[in-house]
Design a protein around this motif. Structure first.
Motif, PDB file in Angstrom:
ATOM      1  N   HIS A  72       0.807  -1.228   0.000  1.00  0.00           N
ATOM      2  CA  HIS A  72       0.000   0.000   0.000  1.00  0.00           C
ATOM      3  C   HIS A  72       0.838   1.276   0.000  1.00  0.00           C
ATOM      4  O   HIS A  72       0.307   2.357  -0.259  1.00  0.00           O
ATOM      5  CB  HIS A  72      -0.918   0.015   1.225  1.00  0.00           C
ATOM      6  N   GLY A  73       2.133   1.160   0.317  1.00  0.00           N
ATOM      7  CA  GLY A  73       2.981   2.341   0.364  1.00  0.00           C
ATOM      8  C   GLY A  73       2.905   3.111   1.673  1.00  0.00           C
ATOM      9  O   GLY A  73       3.491   4.187   1.804  1.00  0.00           O
ATOM     10  N   HIS A  74       2.181   2.585   2.678  1.00  0.00           N
ATOM     11  CA  HIS A  74       2.092   3.260   3.972  1.00  0.00           C
ATOM     12  C   HIS A  74       3.455   3.242   4.672  1.00  0.00           C
ATOM     13  O   HIS A  74       4.263   2.337   4.478  1.00  0.00           O
ATOM     14  CB  HIS A  74       1.084   2.564   4.897  1.00  0.00           C
ATOM     15  N   ARG A  75       3.654   4.244   5.546  1.00  0.00           N
ATOM     16  CA  ARG A  75       4.857   4.304   6.374  1.00  0.00           C
ATOM     17  C   ARG A  75       4.445   4.649   7.792  1.00  0.00           C
ATOM     18  O   ARG A  75       3.566   5.500   8.008  1.00  0.00           O
ATOM     19  CB  ARG A  75       5.830   5.364   5.852  1.00  0.00           C
ATOM     20  N   VAL A  76       5.067   4.008   8.773  1.00  0.00           N
ATOM     21  CA  VAL A  76       4.777   4.284  10.178  1.00  0.00           C
ATOM     22  C   VAL A  76       5.988   3.885  11.005  1.00  0.00           C
ATOM     23  O   VAL A  76       6.823   3.083  10.545  1.00  0.00           O
ATOM     24  CB  VAL A  76       3.510   3.512  10.649  1.00  0.00           C
ATOM     25  N   ALA A  77       6.129   4.450  12.180  1.00  0.00           N
ATOM     26  CA  ALA A  77       7.183   4.043  13.120  1.00  0.00           C
ATOM     27  C   ALA A  77       6.521   3.684  14.443  1.00  0.00           C
ATOM     28  O   ALA A  77       5.572   4.345  14.870  1.00  0.00           O
ATOM     29  CB  ALA A  77       8.194   5.164  13.325  1.00  0.00           C
ATOM     30  N   ILE A  78       7.011   2.618  15.078  1.00  0.00           N
ATOM     31  CA  ILE A  78       6.496   2.228  16.387  1.00  0.00           C
ATOM     32  C   ILE A  78       7.645   2.184  17.386  1.00  0.00           C
ATOM     33  O   ILE A  78       8.744   1.735  17.071  1.00  0.00           O
ATOM     34  CB  ILE A  78       5.739   0.875  16.343  1.00  0.00           C
ATOM     35  N   LYS A  79       7.364   2.693  18.593  1.00  0.00           N
ATOM     36  CA  LYS A  79       8.364   2.758  19.657  1.00  0.00           C
ATOM     37  C   LYS A  79       7.866   1.995  20.870  1.00  0.00           C
ATOM     38  O   LYS A  79       6.667   1.964  21.151  1.00  0.00           O
ATOM     39  CB  LYS A  79       8.598   4.225  20.080  1.00  0.00           C
ATOM     40  N   THR A  80       8.796   1.383  21.561  1.00  0.00           N
ATOM     41  CA  THR A  80       8.488   0.794  22.862  1.00  0.00           C
ATOM     42  C   THR A  80       9.722   0.894  23.736  1.00  0.00           C
ATOM     43  O   THR A  80      10.834   1.132  23.229  1.00  0.00           O
ATOM     44  CB  THR A  80       8.011  -0.662  22.729  1.00  0.00           C
ATOM     45  N   MET A  81       9.527   0.719  25.039  1.00  0.00           N
ATOM     46  CA  MET A  81      10.656   0.919  25.955  1.00  0.00           C
ATOM     47  C   MET A  81      10.428   0.174  27.255  1.00  0.00           C
ATOM     48  O   MET A  81       9.318  -0.289  27.546  1.00  0.00           O
ATOM     49  CB  MET A  81      10.831   2.411  26.231  1.00  0.00           C
ATOM     50  N   THR A  82      11.490   0.041  28.028  1.00  0.00           N
ATOM     51  CA  THR A  82      11.432  -0.528  29.366  1.00  0.00           C
ATOM     52  C   THR A  82      12.189   0.379  30.320  1.00  0.00           C
ATOM     53  O   THR A  82      13.241   0.924  29.968  1.00  0.00           O
ATOM     54  CB  THR A  82      12.019  -1.950  29.409  1.00  0.00           C
ATOM     55  N   GLY A  83      11.653   0.543  31.521  1.00  0.00           N
ATOM     56  CA  GLY A  83      12.313   1.372  32.519  1.00  0.00           C
ATOM     57  C   GLY A  83      13.346   0.627  33.347  1.00  0.00           C
ATOM     58  O   GLY A  83      14.036   1.222  34.174  1.00  0.00           O
ATOM     59  N   ASP A  84      13.472  -0.675  33.123  1.00  0.00           N
ATOM     60  CA  ASP A  84      14.426  -1.495  33.878  1.00  0.00           C
ATOM     61  C   ASP A  84      15.786  -1.443  33.190  1.00  0.00           C
ATOM     62  O   ASP A  84      16.018  -2.136  32.194  1.00  0.00           O
ATOM     63  CB  ASP A  84      13.908  -2.938  33.962  1.00  0.00           C
ATOM     64  N   ARG A  85      16.688  -0.646  33.703  1.00  0.00           N
ATOM     65  CA  ARG A  85      18.012  -0.531  33.101  1.00  0.00           C
ATOM     66  C   ARG A  85      18.947  -1.644  33.552  1.00  0.00           C
ATOM     67  O   ARG A  85      19.975  -1.880  32.913  1.00  0.00           O
ATOM     68  CB  ARG A  85      18.628   0.837  33.417  1.00  0.00           C
ATOM     69  N   GLU A  86      18.622  -2.315  34.640  1.00  0.00           N
ATOM     70  CA  GLU A  86      19.472  -3.390  35.141  1.00  0.00           C
ATOM     71  C   GLU A  86      19.298  -4.658  34.312  1.00  0.00           C
ATOM     72  O   GLU A  86      20.268  -5.307  33.926  1.00  0.00           O
ATOM     73  CB  GLU A  86      19.148  -3.669  36.611  1.00  0.00           C
ATOM     74  N   ASN A  87      18.043  -5.015  34.039  1.00  0.00           N
ATOM     75  CA  ASN A  87      17.743  -6.203  33.237  1.00  0.00           C
ATOM     76  C   ASN A  87      16.683  -5.860  32.195  1.00  0.00           C
ATOM     77  O   ASN A  87      15.540  -6.317  32.269  1.00  0.00           O
ATOM     78  CB  ASN A  87      17.247  -7.356  34.125  1.00  0.00           C
ATOM     79  N   PRO A  88      17.048  -5.036  31.218  1.00  0.00           N
ATOM     80  CA  PRO A  88      16.049  -4.616  30.229  1.00  0.00           C
ATOM     81  C   PRO A  88      15.639  -5.765  29.314  1.00  0.00           C
ATOM     82  O   PRO A  88      16.484  -6.470  28.757  1.00  0.00           O
ATOM     83  CB  PRO A  88      16.779  -3.523  29.445  1.00  0.00           C
ATOM     84  N   GLU A  89      14.340  -5.943  29.145  1.00  0.00           N
ATOM     85  CA  GLU A  89      13.802  -7.014  28.297  1.00  0.00           C
ATOM     86  C   GLU A  89      12.618  -6.487  27.510  1.00  0.00           C
ATOM     87  O   GLU A  89      11.770  -5.764  28.042  1.00  0.00           O
ATOM     88  CB  GLU A  89      13.371  -8.206  29.156  1.00  0.00           C
ATOM     89  N   LEU A  90      12.582  -6.875  26.225  1.00  0.00           N
ATOM     90  CA  LEU A  90      11.485  -6.509  25.336  1.00  0.00           C
ATOM     91  C   LEU A  90      11.109  -7.731  24.507  1.00  0.00           C
ATOM     92  O   LEU A  90      11.946  -8.623  24.308  1.00  0.00           O
ATOM     93  CB  LEU A  90      11.892  -5.366  24.404  1.00  0.00           C
ATOM     94  N   PRO A  91       9.888  -7.812  24.005  1.00  0.00           N
ATOM     95  CA  PRO A  91       9.516  -8.951  23.154  1.00  0.00           C
ATOM     96  C   PRO A  91      10.189  -8.877  21.789  1.00  0.00           C
ATOM     97  O   PRO A  91      10.356  -7.789  21.231  1.00  0.00           O
ATOM     98  CB  PRO A  91       7.995  -8.823  23.030  1.00  0.00           C
ATOM     99  N   THR A  92      10.589 -10.015  21.264  1.00  0.00           N
ATOM    100  CA  THR A  92      11.198 -10.059  19.937  1.00  0.00           C
ATOM    101  C   THR A  92      10.150  -9.851  18.845  1.00  0.00           C
ATOM    102  O   THR A  92       8.965 -10.154  19.039  1.00  0.00           O
ATOM    103  CB  THR A  92      11.903 -11.406  19.704  1.00  0.00           C
ATOM    104  N   ILE A  93      10.584  -9.327  17.711  1.00  0.00           N
ATOM    105  CA  ILE A  93       9.738  -9.310  16.514  1.00  0.00           C
ATOM    106  C   ILE A  93      10.419 -10.077  15.376  1.00  0.00           C
ATOM    107  O   ILE A  93      10.050  -9.958  14.217  1.00  0.00           O
ATOM    108  CB  ILE A  93       9.392  -7.874  16.078  1.00  0.00           C
ATOM    109  N   SER A  94      11.450 -10.883  15.745  1.00  0.00           N
ATOM    110  CA  SER A  94      12.178 -11.649  14.728  1.00  0.00           C
ATOM    111  C   SER A  94      11.319 -12.750  14.115  1.00  0.00           C
ATOM    112  O   SER A  94      11.659 -13.268  13.048  1.00  0.00           O
ATOM    113  CB  SER A  94      13.455 -12.247  15.318  1.00  0.00           C
ATOM    114  N   ASP A  95      10.221 -13.124  14.792  1.00  0.00           N
ATOM    115  CA  ASP A  95       9.303 -14.104  14.221  1.00  0.00           C
ATOM    116  C   ASP A  95       8.355 -13.475  13.207  1.00  0.00           C
ATOM    117  O   ASP A  95       7.644 -14.187  12.485  1.00  0.00           O
ATOM    118  CB  ASP A  95       8.488 -14.788  15.329  1.00  0.00           C
ATOM    119  N   ILE A  96       8.349 -12.137  13.136  1.00  0.00           N
ATOM    120  CA  ILE A  96       7.480 -11.412  12.204  1.00  0.00           C
ATOM    121  C   ILE A  96       8.284 -10.938  10.999  1.00  0.00           C
ATOM    122  O   ILE A  96       7.878 -11.129   9.857  1.00  0.00           O
ATOM    123  CB  ILE A  96       6.810 -10.219  12.914  1.00  0.00           C
TER     124      ILE A  96
END
Length: 541
Positions: A72-96
């Motif tokens: 479709h030619g759409h463009r978008v950016a998505i942001k996410t973050m974690t406040g845990d600087r000691e053990n920061p963890e986020l969900p992967t998107i490598s399966d997508i």
């Protein structure tokens, strides 16, 4: 229903900002769900992960992903973050998006963010025993913490996957990369066919490739970190030294990104000069590609032909830019100096000289039965995988994906010239070769339309001594020699960028090697690497 409304339906508490594109900020627990829906929803189909950037915002660590829908030619950016600087963890998107696999490893390497359900959570560039995460704002760069070590005692045959259990706990599962019974050889980092210090660990069954593990970081110089302590004009010099066969195009992208942030309108004369230089650079790169491919396959005469003709372009560059490889020509708001009085004549002589010579190339190499047997049907990359891995440029177009930035989001004066986007559908090594050879003719055609029509006018806009970009996020990209070269800048209004990220054209190319080389012969790996045409300093940014 627009993209913003659809995102709100999926994540009601999403927050939005909008500059050139819509940026949605979502909680980490909704990040994977949103990414999956953006990818699969028929009305959106964001199938191309254009750029994935790790960020340190001080109180939090996170990522910003630029997404494009090739449908479709759409463009978008998505942001996410974690406040845990000691053990920061986020969900992967490598399966997508398959492109996320190495991008997430890079982010883990430099920011320490671990991605849940990522299949291979280990460093990509630095040693496994490296202390700290260099792109964090609080990184301690004291040499005593990470002294120079001349030994390598790393354990590199195991990796880990992190899983989120039903009760919310993180479990680590150890995976074996190569077991003791496998026959594993090194191709690189000191091997001429890797075209630089790149290392493949290759598991073989006889001559058949079973698996390839890519090892980067042998030339890493931390350019993105260095940029954070420099003024914007000082950052320009680094781009020439990434993919040095796309120096003009890389620097063009960074200048465009800064000019976009500053609101500078570049003179038309500059736009013409930049476009002509970009196309000369593309011809230069593709001639070297031809030479190196021929050398890798044993055709030494053809190798010398390509180098002979590339010298003519380097002579033109030297006369106007003062350099042959590291060019330093584009500046913020213009170019370093006006074109040399001989420039137009020499360019016209060259574009008249080259087409008949290309016919000699094809007679000498393209039609050779050995070359065809070594390239046809070898290393087939599907269109779907090309998009998922983010394999742009000629390698992606050889798989049927029309991804040319010059067509998709025109810049310079590409909207004023007529040229074909070269697309093949076979996806094999021969198609990757032919796309580049045909693109040389298209570059000549573009230059023919521009060289006699360069308008009069200034070659540089006057800028302030201290350049500051207004607070915000900016992204710009060019069609470089090996694909889309992107620049992401996050500014806090200071004279130095808060974060500067370069979208490598080569990282997707090496990430796809295991997929397309496994099951083939070890000799095929050489042909595949040569036709992917990666340049290692662009990968080891």
């Amino acid at each position: 229903m627009n993209i913003k409304e659809k995102i709100i339906q999926i994540v009601p508490d999403a927050q939005f900002s909008e500059q050139e594109i819509l940026i949605a900020t979502v909680p980490a627990e909704h990040f994977h769900t949103l990414a999956e829906r953006l990818h699969s929803d028929e009305d959106m189909q964001f199938d191309f992960l254009q750029c994935m950037t790790g960020m340190d915002w001080g109180e939090s660590l996170g990522v910003i992903c630029h997404l494009v829908s090739t449908v479709h030619g759409h463009r978008v950016a998505i942001k996410t973050m974690t406040g845990d600087r000691e053990n920061p963890e986020l969900p992967t998107i490598s399966d997508i998006w398959k492109a996320a696999e190495l991008n997430e490893r890079e982010i883990y390497d430099f920011f320490g963010i671990r991605f849940i359900n990522h299949p291979d959570m280990r460093r990509l560039y630095l040693r496994s025993d490296w202390v700290g995460y260099p792109l964090r704002k609080d990184y301690n760069s004291d040499e005593s913490i990470n002294p120079l070590r001349m030994t390598n005692e790393e354990t590199i045959d195991t990796t880990e996957t992190l899983h989120l259990t039903s009760d919310g706990k993180i479990e680590s599962e150890e995976n074996v990369i190569f077991d003791e019974k496998e026959y594993v050889i090194n191709v690189g980092p000191q091997h001429p066919a890797t075209h630089g210090v790149l290392r493949f660990r290759v598991s073989l069954a006889g001559e058949t490739v079973k698996k390839i593990d890519v090892n980067c970081g042998y030339i890493h110089r931390g350019i993105e970190k260095l940029c954070e302590g420099l003024t914007y004009p000082q950052t320009l010099a680094f781009t020439d030294r990434l993919d040095y066969l796309a120096a003009h195009q890389n620097r063009h992208a960074l200048c465009m990104c800064i000019e976009k942030g500053m609101g500078i309108e570049v003179p038309e004369r500059v736009q013409y000069i930049r476009t002509i230089m970009d196309e000369l650079q593309r011809i230069d790169s593709h001639l070297l590609f031809f030479s190196c491919l021929c050398m890798d396959l044993g055709a030494l005469t053809a190798f010398f032909y390509g180098f002979r003709d590339r010298e003519k372009i380097l002579d033109i560059f030297e006369e106007t830019c003062g350099g042959r490889l590291i060019l330093n020509y584009n500046t913020i708001g213009g170019v370093q100096d006006d074109i040399h009085p001989n420039f137009v004549k020499r360019v016209k002589d060259f574009i008249a000289y080259l087409p008949p010579v290309l016919e000699e190339y094809h007679s000498l190499f393209t039609g050779n039965i050995i070359a065809q047997q070594r390239l046809k049907g070898i290393g087939v990359l599907s269109r779907e995988d090309a998009i998922s891995f983010g394999v742009t440029g000629a390698s992606g177009r050889a798989s049927g994906w029309a991804n040319d930035v010059r067509k998709r989001t025109p810049y310079g004066v590409y909207d004023k010239v007529d040229f074909k986007e070269i697309v093949y559908t076979e996806g094999d090594s021969f198609a990757r070769y032919m796309v580049r050879m045909d693109e040389i003719l298209e570059s000549i055609h573009i230059i023919e339309q521009l060289i006699d029509n360069i308008p009069e006018g200034p070659f540089q806009v006057k800028t302030k001594p201290i350049i500051r970009i207004p607070e915000g996020s900016y992204y710009a990209s060019t069609e470089a020699s090996r694909g889309e070269f992107g620049v992401y800048i996050e500014s806090q209004g200071e004279k130095s960028p808060y974060r500067m990220k370069f979208r490598s054209t080569g990282l997707p190319l090496v990430s796809v090697v295991d997929t397309i080389a496994s099951g083939g012969k070890i000799a095929d790996l050489i042909a595949i690497g040569a036709t992917l045409d990666y340049v290692v300093p662009d990968i080891d940014r």
